[in-house]
Design a protein around this motif. Structure first.
Motif, PDB file in Angstrom:
ATOM      1  N   GLU A 112       0.831  -1.202   0.000  1.00  0.00           N
ATOM      2  CA  GLU A 112       0.000   0.000   0.000  1.00  0.00           C
ATOM      3  C   GLU A 112       0.868   1.255   0.000  1.00  0.00           C
ATOM      4  OE1 GLU A 112      -3.822   1.845   2.460  1.00  0.00           O
ATOM      5  OE2 GLU A 112      -2.487   0.410   3.441  1.00  0.00           O
ATOM      6  N   LEU A 113       0.474   2.246  -0.804  1.00  0.00           N
ATOM      7  CA  LEU A 113       1.038   3.587  -0.731  1.00  0.00           C
ATOM      8  C   LEU A 113      -0.031   4.483  -0.130  1.00  0.00           C
ATOM      9  CD1 LEU A 113       3.323   5.626  -1.406  1.00  0.00           C
ATOM     10  CD2 LEU A 113       2.162   6.011  -3.598  1.00  0.00           C
ATOM     11  N   LYS A 114       0.273   5.086   1.019  1.00  0.00           N
ATOM     12  CA  LYS A 114      -0.679   5.928   1.726  1.00  0.00           C
ATOM     13  C   LYS A 114      -0.324   7.404   1.521  1.00  0.00           C
ATOM     14  CE  LYS A 114      -1.904   2.758   5.513  1.00  0.00           C
ATOM     15  NZ  LYS A 114      -3.379   2.985   5.550  1.00  0.00           N
ATOM     16  N   GLN A 115      -1.343   8.228   1.451  1.00  0.00           N
ATOM     17  CA  GLN A 115      -1.182   9.676   1.338  1.00  0.00           C
ATOM     18  C   GLN A 115      -1.851  10.328   2.558  1.00  0.00           C
ATOM     19  OE1 GLN A 115      -3.939  11.973  -1.071  1.00  0.00           O
ATOM     20  NE2 GLN A 115      -2.204  12.792  -2.265  1.00  0.00           N
ATOM     21  N   TYR A 116      -1.118  11.231   3.216  1.00  0.00           N
ATOM     22  CA  TYR A 116      -1.650  11.932   4.382  1.00  0.00           C
ATOM     23  C   TYR A 116      -1.550  13.448   4.161  1.00  0.00           C
ATOM     24  CZ  TYR A 116      -1.173   7.490   6.900  1.00  0.00           C
ATOM     25  OH  TYR A 116      -1.262   6.174   7.311  1.00  0.00           O
ATOM     26  N   ASP A 117      -2.601  14.158   4.518  1.00  0.00           N
ATOM     27  CA  ASP A 117      -2.559  15.611   4.580  1.00  0.00           C
ATOM     28  C   ASP A 117      -1.839  15.982   5.872  1.00  0.00           C
ATOM     29  OD1 ASP A 117      -3.140  18.360   5.079  1.00  0.00           O
ATOM     30  OD2 ASP A 117      -4.957  18.226   3.870  1.00  0.00           O
ATOM     31  N   VAL A 118      -0.716  16.703   5.758  1.00  0.00           N
ATOM     32  CA  VAL A 118       0.084  17.038   6.945  1.00  0.00           C
ATOM     33  C   VAL A 118       0.231  18.555   7.107  1.00  0.00           C
ATOM     34  CG1 VAL A 118       1.333  14.850   7.019  1.00  0.00           C
ATOM     35  CG2 VAL A 118       2.229  16.715   5.612  1.00  0.00           C
ATOM     36  N   ARG A 119      -0.759  19.305   6.649  1.00  0.00           N
ATOM     37  CA  ARG A 119      -0.698  20.747   6.874  1.00  0.00           C
ATOM     38  C   ARG A 119      -0.753  21.073   8.359  1.00  0.00           C
ATOM     39  NH1 ARG A 119      -4.986  22.505   2.324  1.00  0.00           N
ATOM     40  NH2 ARG A 119      -5.785  20.437   2.910  1.00  0.00           N
ATOM     41  N   ASP A 120      -1.386  20.195   9.128  1.00  0.00           N
ATOM     42  CA  ASP A 120      -1.232  20.204  10.581  1.00  0.00           C
ATOM     43  C   ASP A 120      -0.351  19.000  10.898  1.00  0.00           C
ATOM     44  OD1 ASP A 120      -1.335  20.091  13.322  1.00  0.00           O
ATOM     45  OD2 ASP A 120      -3.528  19.968  13.459  1.00  0.00           O
ATOM     46  N   PRO A 121       0.977  19.168  10.908  1.00  0.00           N
ATOM     47  CA  PRO A 121       1.875  18.000  10.927  1.00  0.00           C
ATOM     48  C   PRO A 121       1.753  17.130  12.163  1.00  0.00           C
ATOM     49  CG  PRO A 121       3.102  20.030  11.287  1.00  0.00           C
ATOM     50  CD  PRO A 121       1.721  20.443  10.876  1.00  0.00           C
ATOM     51  N   ALA A 122       1.286  17.675  13.259  1.00  0.00           N
ATOM     52  CA  ALA A 122       1.123  16.866  14.470  1.00  0.00           C
ATOM     53  C   ALA A 122      -0.128  15.999  14.409  1.00  0.00           C
ATOM     54  CB  ALA A 122       1.077  17.773  15.703  1.00  0.00           C
ATOM     55  N   HIS A 123      -0.985  16.247  13.407  1.00  0.00           N
ATOM     56  CA  HIS A 123      -2.242  15.492  13.301  1.00  0.00           C
ATOM     57  C   HIS A 123      -2.507  15.129  11.842  1.00  0.00           C
ATOM     58  CE1 HIS A 123      -2.602  18.033  16.967  1.00  0.00           C
ATOM     59  NE2 HIS A 123      -3.073  16.912  17.479  1.00  0.00           N
ATOM     60  N   PRO A 124      -1.726  14.200  11.270  1.00  0.00           N
ATOM     61  CA  PRO A 124      -1.926  13.808   9.869  1.00  0.00           C
ATOM     62  C   PRO A 124      -3.301  13.180   9.650  1.00  0.00           C
ATOM     63  CG  PRO A 124       0.183  13.018  10.717  1.00  0.00           C
ATOM     64  CD  PRO A 124      -0.602  13.482  11.889  1.00  0.00           C
ATOM     65  N   VAL A 125      -3.857  13.408   8.450  1.00  0.00           N
ATOM     66  CA  VAL A 125      -5.144  12.834   8.070  1.00  0.00           C
ATOM     67  C   VAL A 125      -4.971  12.084   6.759  1.00  0.00           C
ATOM     68  CG1 VAL A 125      -7.531  13.317   7.419  1.00  0.00           C
ATOM     69  CG2 VAL A 125      -6.419  14.695   9.207  1.00  0.00           C
ATOM     70  N   GLN A 126      -5.320  10.794   6.733  1.00  0.00           N
ATOM     71  CA  GLN A 126      -5.176  10.035   5.497  1.00  0.00           C
ATOM     72  C   GLN A 126      -6.161  10.541   4.455  1.00  0.00           C
ATOM     73  OE1 GLN A 126      -4.556   5.781   5.732  1.00  0.00           O
ATOM     74  NE2 GLN A 126      -5.599   5.444   3.777  1.00  0.00           N
ATOM     75  N   THR A 127      -5.649  10.798   3.245  1.00  0.00           N
ATOM     76  CA  THR A 127      -6.474  11.336   2.159  1.00  0.00           C
ATOM     77  C   THR A 127      -6.441  10.470   0.907  1.00  0.00           C
ATOM     78  OG1 THR A 127      -4.577  12.758   1.626  1.00  0.00           O
ATOM     79  CG2 THR A 127      -6.375  13.751   2.886  1.00  0.00           C
ATOM     80  N   GLY A 128      -5.603   9.445   0.886  1.00  0.00           N
ATOM     81  CA  GLY A 128      -5.532   8.616  -0.305  1.00  0.00           C
ATOM     82  C   GLY A 128      -4.797   7.318  -0.051  1.00  0.00           C
ATOM     83  N   SER A 129      -5.045   6.335  -0.910  1.00  0.00           N
ATOM     84  CA  SER A 129      -4.380   5.040  -0.796  1.00  0.00           C
ATOM     85  C   SER A 129      -4.491   4.308  -2.126  1.00  0.00           C
ATOM     86  CB  SER A 129      -5.013   4.200   0.317  1.00  0.00           C
ATOM     87  OG  SER A 129      -4.526   2.872   0.295  1.00  0.00           O
ATOM     88  N   ILE A 130      -3.384   3.688  -2.534  1.00  0.00           N
ATOM     89  CA  ILE A 130      -3.440   2.757  -3.668  1.00  0.00           C
ATOM     90  C   ILE A 130      -2.671   1.504  -3.256  1.00  0.00           C
ATOM     91  CG2 ILE A 130      -3.665   4.541  -5.420  1.00  0.00           C
ATOM     92  CD1 ILE A 130      -0.405   2.763  -5.285  1.00  0.00           C
ATOM     93  N   ARG A 131      -2.944   0.405  -3.952  1.00  0.00           N
ATOM     94  CA  ARG A 131      -2.243  -0.848  -3.655  1.00  0.00           C
ATOM     95  C   ARG A 131      -1.682  -1.443  -4.942  1.00  0.00           C
ATOM     96  NH1 ARG A 131      -3.084  -3.858   1.500  1.00  0.00           N
ATOM     97  NH2 ARG A 131      -4.277  -2.482   2.874  1.00  0.00           N
ATOM     98  N   LEU A 132      -0.482  -2.013  -4.787  1.00  0.00           N
ATOM     99  CA  LEU A 132       0.141  -2.744  -5.885  1.00  0.00           C
ATOM    100  C   LEU A 132       1.060  -3.794  -5.283  1.00  0.00           C
ATOM    101  CD1 LEU A 132       0.262  -2.449  -9.131  1.00  0.00           C
ATOM    102  CD2 LEU A 132       2.627  -1.838  -8.676  1.00  0.00           C
ATOM    103  N   GLY A 133       0.932  -5.036  -5.743  1.00  0.00           N
ATOM    104  CA  GLY A 133       1.746  -6.099  -5.181  1.00  0.00           C
ATOM    105  C   GLY A 133       1.352  -6.382  -3.750  1.00  0.00           C
ATOM    106  N   GLY A 134       2.344  -6.723  -2.930  1.00  0.00           N
ATOM    107  CA  GLY A 134       2.071  -7.038  -1.531  1.00  0.00           C
ATOM    108  C   GLY A 134       2.193  -8.523  -1.260  1.00  0.00           C
ATOM    109  N   ILE A 135       2.616  -8.848  -0.040  1.00  0.00           N
ATOM    110  CA  ILE A 135       2.830 -10.243   0.319  1.00  0.00           C
ATOM    111  C   ILE A 135       1.537 -11.037   0.267  1.00  0.00           C
ATOM    112  CG2 ILE A 135       3.483 -11.759   2.237  1.00  0.00           C
ATOM    113  CD1 ILE A 135       5.507  -9.573   3.070  1.00  0.00           C
ATOM    114  N   GLY A 136       0.429 -10.419   0.666  1.00  0.00           N
ATOM    115  CA  GLY A 136      -0.814 -11.171   0.801  1.00  0.00           C
ATOM    116  C   GLY A 136      -1.564 -11.421  -0.484  1.00  0.00           C
ATOM    117  N   ASN A 137      -1.612 -10.420  -1.383  1.00  0.00           N
ATOM    118  CA  ASN A 137      -2.490 -10.585  -2.542  1.00  0.00           C
ATOM    119  C   ASN A 137      -1.868 -10.251  -3.893  1.00  0.00           C
ATOM    120  OD1 ASN A 137      -2.348  -7.791  -2.248  1.00  0.00           O
ATOM    121  ND2 ASN A 137      -4.310  -7.692  -1.173  1.00  0.00           N
TER     122      ASN A 137
END
Length: 474
Positions: free
Chosen positions: A343-368
């Motif tokens: 998984e590649l995760k994207q976080y909004d960090v304009r408030d760096p002490a409180h990141p908020v996830q805003t996106g995710s994509i998946r490619l490959g990976g051990i499980g699937n």
């Protein structure tokens, strides 16, 4: 004329023309084929878009890994530079396994790079007392190169940062004048205007080169500190421990705003629960630095542990394995590679002490082994690993190989040879570009590791001035 790819501040870099080429290192884990630096066409208007359009080979067995430019935007505040003659021209490309360093000229034709100098492992050992060169940053007083190993004959000895001459690329010596408690190395970057360098820890070569040592991991022998240094003096100032059980403190990503004093570092694994994590550092009220965990990514359970590779089978779950992070040039989004889950995760960090996830994509990976949209019926070997974000923050590129012996432990069925492009929504969210997928024979079947973008990217440059405020439209 000053090199137009030197940017005074982040907003200038964001507004610059988009990248047209990528330089990509790749290697043969069996040491039979030559390693190589490939040139990939990134221009969607080109007839060779998404294809390899050039390469330069180096002898087999180097295991080319992280690499960087001879000069970047930080040169505006480096003493002793003649800015009229300085160019972002040469790539400094270390062999992590061989300790040889290759200087590659990308001019006059970037599609035909050539080797102009080789720094042998012996010179690095004799002059700096280090080996296993890893990360490159163009900086004050020289080119900074973190090294994972000690001198020849004592690879697990004291590690640190070697300095190379900006012009001749000769090894000057070690950067540190006082190591303090620091013994292991991995990455390093800085708050230049605060005269502070930040470094991290992976492990000594004996715990890296033959793969992950599970017994040593359970004994907490992998890196678990981040270090703060006086940049001008090379002296150790402060060490911060991560939480109990957290190990392998890898990439450090300071803000691109040189007046800000915060950043992030990634931790690969917790022996308590197999989670990965992101820490936020900042300057405390007492003048000391502080760090706290702001993102925790849990392991993912599986129905049948027997399908897991032996290295994690006893745990019955897939750790995310945070191996790379990247902070966009505008300091808005943080990208986190989870090499275990794919998984590649994207976080909004304009408030760096409180990141908020805003996106995710998946490619490959051990499980699937999630497939690429260009080949939806073909599972991907490997997973999201080294990620690089464009200066304007609209695109990211990533590859799948970590390190040959670690690849073989976590992906024993094979690693694959590929590069992926991600299109990014400036308001958050992202998707894989189905039309960009160089792979296999494009890279001569070699395992692909790090990417550098022509003209700079999100993990290349330090800027010397803050961006001017955005003017409201009337």
């Amino acid at each position: 004329m000053i090199d137009p790819t030197f940017y005074r501040h982040a907003a200038e870099a964001v507004a610059a023309p988009p990248e047209e080429l990528a330089f990509v290192v790749a290697y043969d884990p069996e040491f039979k084929k030559n390693d190589a630096v490939f040139v990939v066409d990134l221009d969607p208007k080109s007839t060779t878009y998404g294809r390899v359009v050039g390469k330069v080979e180096v002898p087999a067995g180097q295991e080319l890994h992280h690499f960087g430019w001879n000069a970047c935007s930080s040169a505006f505040k480096h003493e002793g530079h003649n800015m009229e003659n300085l160019e972002r021209r040469y790539l400094i490309v270390p062999g992590l396994r061989s300790s040889n360093i290759f200087i590659i000229d990308t001019k006059p034709d970037p599609r035909k790079p050539k080797i102009v100098k080789v720094i042998p492992a012996k010179e690095l050992s004799d002059k700096a007392g280090y080996s296993r060169p890893h990360t490159i940053h163009c900086g004050p007083n020289g080119i900074f190169m973190t090294c994972l190993g000690g001198p020849d004959g004592n690879a697990d000895g004291q590690t640190g940062i070697a300095l190379l001459n900006h012009d001749t690329f000769e090894v000057i010596g070690k950067w540190e004048t006082n190591h303090g408690p620091q013994r292991q190395s991995y990455d390093a970057w800085w708050h230049m205007n605060k005269n502070t360098l930040i470094s991290s820890e992976w492990a000594p070569p004996s715990l890296i080169e033959n793969g992950l040592n599970a017994a040593a991991l359970m004994e907490n022998k992998y890196g678990k500190q981040v270090h703060f240094w006086d940049l001008a003096k090379g002296t150790h100032v402060q060490a911060i421990d991560v939480d109990e059980g957290d190990q392998m403190v890898l990439e450090v990503r300071p803000t691109h705003d040189p007046e800000a004093t915060w950043g992030f570092f990634g931790v690969t694994l917790s022996t308590k629960d197999l989670s990965g994590s992101i820490y936020y550092w900042c300057e405390g009220d007492n003048g000391k630095w502080k760090a706290e965990k702001v993102i925790k990514i849990p392991a993912e359970p599986v129905d049948d542990p027997n399908k897991l590779p032996p290295i994690i089978r006893p745990f019955g779950a897939i750790p995310p394995l945070v191996t790379d992070i990247d902070l966009s040039v505008d300091d808005k989004f943080l990208y986190v590679s989870c090499w275990g889950t794919g998984e590649l995760k994207q976080y909004d960090v304009r408030d760096p002490a409180h990141p908020v996830q805003t996106g995710s994509i998946r490619l490959g990976g051990i499980g699937n082994h999630t497939a690429h949209p260009a080949e939806p019926d073909k599972p991907i070997a490997g997973a999201v690993q080294m990620v690089e974000v464009s200066r304007d923050g609209r695109r990211a590129y990533f590859t799948g190989s970590l390190y040959s012996t670690w690849d073989d432990q976590f992906y024993p069925e094979g690693m694959g040879s590929w590069m992926v492009k991600v299109n990014i929504n400036p308001e958050g969210g992202m998707e894989i570009d189905r039309d960009f997928f160089p792979r296999g024979d494009e890279f001569d079947g070699l395992r692909v590791h790090q990417i550098r973008l022509q003209g700079g990217d999100a993990s290349t440059d330090s800027y010397c001035w803050s961006s001017p405020p955005v003017q409201a439209k009337i």
